[in-house]
Design a protein around this motif. Sequence first.
Motif, PDB file in Angstrom:
ATOM      1  N   ASN A   1       5.436  13.653 -10.145  1.00  0.00           N
ATOM      2  CA  ASN A   1       4.654  15.317  -9.673  1.00  0.00           C
ATOM      3  C   ASN A   1       4.097  15.711  -8.495  1.00  0.00           C
ATOM      4  OD1 ASN A   1       5.882  17.988  -9.679  1.00  0.00           O
ATOM      5  ND2 ASN A   1       4.232  17.955 -11.665  1.00  0.00           N
ATOM      6  N   TYR A   2       5.059  15.374  -7.084  1.00  0.00           N
ATOM      7  CA  TYR A   2       4.119  16.056  -6.158  1.00  0.00           C
ATOM      8  C   TYR A   2       3.910  17.397  -5.976  1.00  0.00           C
ATOM      9  CZ  TYR A   2       4.665  11.404  -4.812  1.00  0.00           C
ATOM     10  OH  TYR A   2       4.651   9.531  -4.617  1.00  0.00           O
ATOM     11  N   GLY A   3       4.546  18.591  -6.530  1.00  0.00           N
ATOM     12  CA  GLY A   3       4.428  19.776  -6.026  1.00  0.00           C
ATOM     13  C   GLY A   3       3.578  20.442  -7.211  1.00  0.00           C
ATOM     14  N   SER A   4       3.133  19.252  -7.980  1.00  0.00           N
ATOM     15  CA  SER A   4       2.386  19.665  -9.557  1.00  0.00           C
ATOM     16  C   SER A   4       0.761  21.084  -8.892  1.00  0.00           C
ATOM     17  CB  SER A   4       1.342  19.041  -9.723  1.00  0.00           C
ATOM     18  OG  SER A   4       0.656  18.445  -9.634  1.00  0.00           O
ATOM     19  N   LEU A   5      -0.591  21.738  -9.759  1.00  0.00           N
ATOM     20  CA  LEU A   5      -0.606  21.903  -8.721  1.00  0.00           C
ATOM     21  C   LEU A   5      -2.394  21.481  -8.071  1.00  0.00           C
ATOM     22  CD1 LEU A   5      -2.298  24.915  -9.092  1.00  0.00           C
ATOM     23  CD2 LEU A   5      -3.622  24.369 -11.119  1.00  0.00           C
ATOM     24  N   GLY A   6      -2.246  21.557  -7.060  1.00  0.00           N
ATOM     25  CA  GLY A   6      -3.266  20.981  -6.105  1.00  0.00           C
ATOM     26  C   GLY A   6      -2.358  20.224  -5.211  1.00  0.00           C
ATOM     27  N   GLY A   7      -1.399  19.764  -5.300  1.00  0.00           N
ATOM     28  CA  GLY A   7      -0.404  19.169  -4.344  1.00  0.00           C
ATOM     29  C   GLY A   7      -0.337  19.929  -3.328  1.00  0.00           C
ATOM     30  N   ALA A   8       0.686  18.804  -2.172  1.00  0.00           N
ATOM     31  CA  ALA A   8       1.087  19.454  -0.672  1.00  0.00           C
ATOM     32  C   ALA A   8       2.428  19.891  -1.027  1.00  0.00           C
ATOM     33  CB  ALA A   8       0.546  18.487   0.585  1.00  0.00           C
ATOM     34  N   GLY A   9       3.082  20.207  -1.525  1.00  0.00           N
ATOM     35  CA  GLY A   9       4.369  20.784  -2.723  1.00  0.00           C
ATOM     36  C   GLY A   9       5.474  18.928  -2.140  1.00  0.00           C
ATOM     37  N   PRO A  10       6.543  19.472  -2.735  1.00  0.00           N
ATOM     38  CA  PRO A  10       7.362  17.953  -2.656  1.00  0.00           C
ATOM     39  C   PRO A  10       8.019  17.570  -0.775  1.00  0.00           C
ATOM     40  CG  PRO A  10       8.935  20.717  -3.299  1.00  0.00           C
ATOM     41  CD  PRO A  10       7.331  20.957  -2.810  1.00  0.00           C
ATOM     42  N   LEU A  11       8.160  16.634  -1.264  1.00  0.00           N
ATOM     43  CA  LEU A  11       7.850  15.436  -0.064  1.00  0.00           C
ATOM     44  C   LEU A  11       8.769  15.635   0.642  1.00  0.00           C
ATOM     45  CD1 LEU A  11       6.646  11.941  -0.650  1.00  0.00           C
ATOM     46  CD2 LEU A  11       5.454  13.752   0.395  1.00  0.00           C
TER      47      LEU A  11
ATOM     48  N   SER B   1       1.147  -0.718  -0.643  1.00  0.00           N
ATOM     49  CA  SER B   1       0.277  -0.266   0.174  1.00  0.00           C
ATOM     50  C   SER B   1       0.653   1.628  -0.191  1.00  0.00           C
ATOM     51  CB  SER B   1      -1.262  -0.003   1.119  1.00  0.00           C
ATOM     52  OG  SER B   1      -1.788   1.232   1.108  1.00  0.00           O
ATOM     53  N   SER B   2       0.523   2.349   0.342  1.00  0.00           N
ATOM     54  CA  SER B   2       1.826   4.059   0.542  1.00  0.00           C
ATOM     55  C   SER B   2       0.417   3.959   2.050  1.00  0.00           C
ATOM     56  CB  SER B   2       0.689   3.847  -0.313  1.00  0.00           C
ATOM     57  OG  SER B   2       1.437   5.239   0.053  1.00  0.00           O
ATOM     58  N   GLN B   3       1.877   5.116   2.219  1.00  0.00           N
ATOM     59  CA  GLN B   3       1.018   6.566   3.469  1.00  0.00           C
ATOM     60  C   GLN B   3      -0.075   7.034   2.750  1.00  0.00           C
ATOM     61  OE1 GLN B   3       2.408   7.070   6.436  1.00  0.00           O
ATOM     62  NE2 GLN B   3       4.042   5.766   6.701  1.00  0.00           N
ATOM     63  N   ALA B   4       0.348   6.941   1.717  1.00  0.00           N
ATOM     64  CA  ALA B   4      -1.286   7.565   0.680  1.00  0.00           C
ATOM     65  C   ALA B   4      -2.914   6.560   1.273  1.00  0.00           C
ATOM     66  CB  ALA B   4      -1.377   7.512  -0.369  1.00  0.00           C
ATOM     67  N   GLY B   5      -2.169   5.098   2.228  1.00  0.00           N
ATOM     68  CA  GLY B   5      -3.197   4.766   2.259  1.00  0.00           C
ATOM     69  C   GLY B   5      -4.143   4.722   3.280  1.00  0.00           C
ATOM     70  N   LEU B   6      -3.422   5.802   3.943  1.00  0.00           N
ATOM     71  CA  LEU B   6      -3.518   5.900   5.439  1.00  0.00           C
ATOM     72  C   LEU B   6      -3.370   7.935   6.134  1.00  0.00           C
ATOM     73  CD1 LEU B   6      -0.424   3.830   7.400  1.00  0.00           C
ATOM     74  CD2 LEU B   6      -2.502   3.230   6.819  1.00  0.00           C
ATOM     75  N   ARG B   7      -3.632   7.645   5.046  1.00  0.00           N
ATOM     76  CA  ARG B   7      -3.681   9.454   5.455  1.00  0.00           C
ATOM     77  C   ARG B   7      -3.713  10.092   3.605  1.00  0.00           C
ATOM     78  NH1 ARG B   7       1.454  12.708   6.436  1.00  0.00           N
ATOM     79  NH2 ARG B   7       2.989  10.884   6.675  1.00  0.00           N
ATOM     80  N   GLY B   8      -4.177  12.192   4.202  1.00  0.00           N
ATOM     81  CA  GLY B   8      -4.347  12.500   2.470  1.00  0.00           C
ATOM     82  C   GLY B   8      -3.265  13.000   2.016  1.00  0.00           C
ATOM     83  N   SER B   9      -2.368  13.333   3.113  1.00  0.00           N
ATOM     84  CA  SER B   9      -1.191  14.312   2.403  1.00  0.00           C
ATOM     85  C   SER B   9      -0.335  13.748   1.230  1.00  0.00           C
ATOM     86  CB  SER B   9      -1.211  15.207   3.456  1.00  0.00           C
ATOM     87  OG  SER B   9      -0.327  14.404   4.467  1.00  0.00           O
ATOM     88  N   ILE B  10      -0.263  12.829   0.808  1.00  0.00           N
ATOM     89  CA  ILE B  10      -0.048  12.121   0.061  1.00  0.00           C
ATOM     90  C   ILE B  10       0.496  12.319  -1.344  1.00  0.00           C
ATOM     91  CG2 ILE B  10       2.368  10.143   0.412  1.00  0.00           C
ATOM     92  CD1 ILE B  10       1.806  11.367   2.846  1.00  0.00           C
ATOM     93  N   ALA B  11      -0.463  11.975  -2.004  1.00  0.00           N
ATOM     94  CA  ALA B  11      -0.723  12.116  -2.874  1.00  0.00           C
ATOM     95  C   ALA B  11      -2.050  12.562  -3.575  1.00  0.00           C
ATOM     96  CB  ALA B  11      -0.150  10.543  -3.658  1.00  0.00           C
ATOM     97  N   GLY B  12      -2.501  12.342  -4.789  1.00  0.00           N
ATOM     98  CA  GLY B  12      -3.917  13.103  -5.328  1.00  0.00           C
ATOM     99  C   GLY B  12      -4.686  12.142  -4.915  1.00  0.00           C
ATOM    100  N   SER B  13      -6.226  12.478  -5.324  1.00  0.00           N
ATOM    101  CA  SER B  13      -6.959  11.709  -5.124  1.00  0.00           C
ATOM    102  C   SER B  13      -7.315  10.229  -5.279  1.00  0.00           C
ATOM    103  CB  SER B  13      -8.545  12.064  -5.759  1.00  0.00           C
ATOM    104  OG  SER B  13      -8.514  14.230  -4.905  1.00  0.00           O
ATOM    105  N   ALA B  14      -7.282  10.385  -6.932  1.00  0.00           N
ATOM    106  CA  ALA B  14      -7.359   8.657  -6.654  1.00  0.00           C
ATOM    107  C   ALA B  14      -6.038   7.814  -6.631  1.00  0.00           C
ATOM    108  CB  ALA B  14      -6.838   8.671  -8.983  1.00  0.00           C
ATOM    109  N   TYR B  15      -4.747   8.554  -6.200  1.00  0.00           N
ATOM    110  CA  TYR B  15      -4.076   7.200  -5.872  1.00  0.00           C
ATOM    111  C   TYR B  15      -4.442   7.063  -4.242  1.00  0.00           C
ATOM    112  CZ  TYR B  15       0.324   5.552  -4.140  1.00  0.00           C
ATOM    113  OH  TYR B  15       1.872   4.563  -3.881  1.00  0.00           O
ATOM    114  N   THR B  16      -4.891   7.700  -3.198  1.00  0.00           N
ATOM    115  CA  THR B  16      -5.017   7.861  -2.654  1.00  0.00           C
ATOM    116  C   THR B  16      -6.225   7.027  -1.769  1.00  0.00           C
ATOM    117  OG1 THR B  16      -4.103  10.029  -1.515  1.00  0.00           O
ATOM    118  CG2 THR B  16      -5.405   9.035  -0.269  1.00  0.00           C
TER     119      THR B  16
END
Length: 276
Positions: A222-232, A168-183
Amino acid sequence: MTDRTPGDTTTGHLFASAPPPAPDDWEEPLIEGRFRGKTVVVTGATSGIGRATAVRVAREGGHVLAIDLSTLRMEALLEKNQDLDITGVVGDISNQDDVNKIAVRVRGRVDALAVVAGVADNMVALHEVEDELWESVFRINVDGPFRISRALIPIMLSRGVGSIVNVSSQAGLRGSIAGSAYTASKHAVIGLTRSAAYIYSPRGIRVNAVIPRPTKSALESNYGSLGGAGPLPSGPLTSPETEAAQIASPMTYLLSDDAANVTGAILPADDGWGLA
């Protein structure tokens, strides 16, 4: 008696400790013969965590059925590991025809399944997600694990034993890691894991998931894309091979009989990254 600077109250409560080893000083702790006589299917097996898991299992004596979409990467995997018992199958686990062929290739025995294949979504916000992106991410990240597990579980049930490990991913536990589809897709993987663990535990099949931290060899996004939370946050200074092998270590533990009483676990393998 410990030497201490007079008047220093900032660190006086701490025990003295040695500096931790450098990240690249880690050595893979192989367990000889742990998978001897076992057949293990690994998806996404030609790169990153999948490749590290496939090679680790084979080095510990197992027969690995390595599944991946890339013919070139599969050829490279087999060429570099000719001394290991690895059989390559080029196929798409989200395609039922390919999955049917994989089920035939295991020849009536599969002891463990590692589902590693996945795709990211470039941190796209919900209102920006197009149908094609949503369907592609779910096809690979959810339909794939569903189809390959559905095909191989009956073979495990026929022997009353088996282990499945999903990634899975940290995106499977919280909402700040990736976009809507991946999360959403990685939350679904955890749901699939927990449901299967509950249902199949009385029948000898263990189902667990590993939560890796972002690694250099993981999915590009591209974690820094529009609508994202910036670089990890930046990771430890390790090589891609070392990072993947460090995650393959708990993967192989859960795949093996060493984890005989472990099922339904959602195991972080993230160097504490998810604690923040």
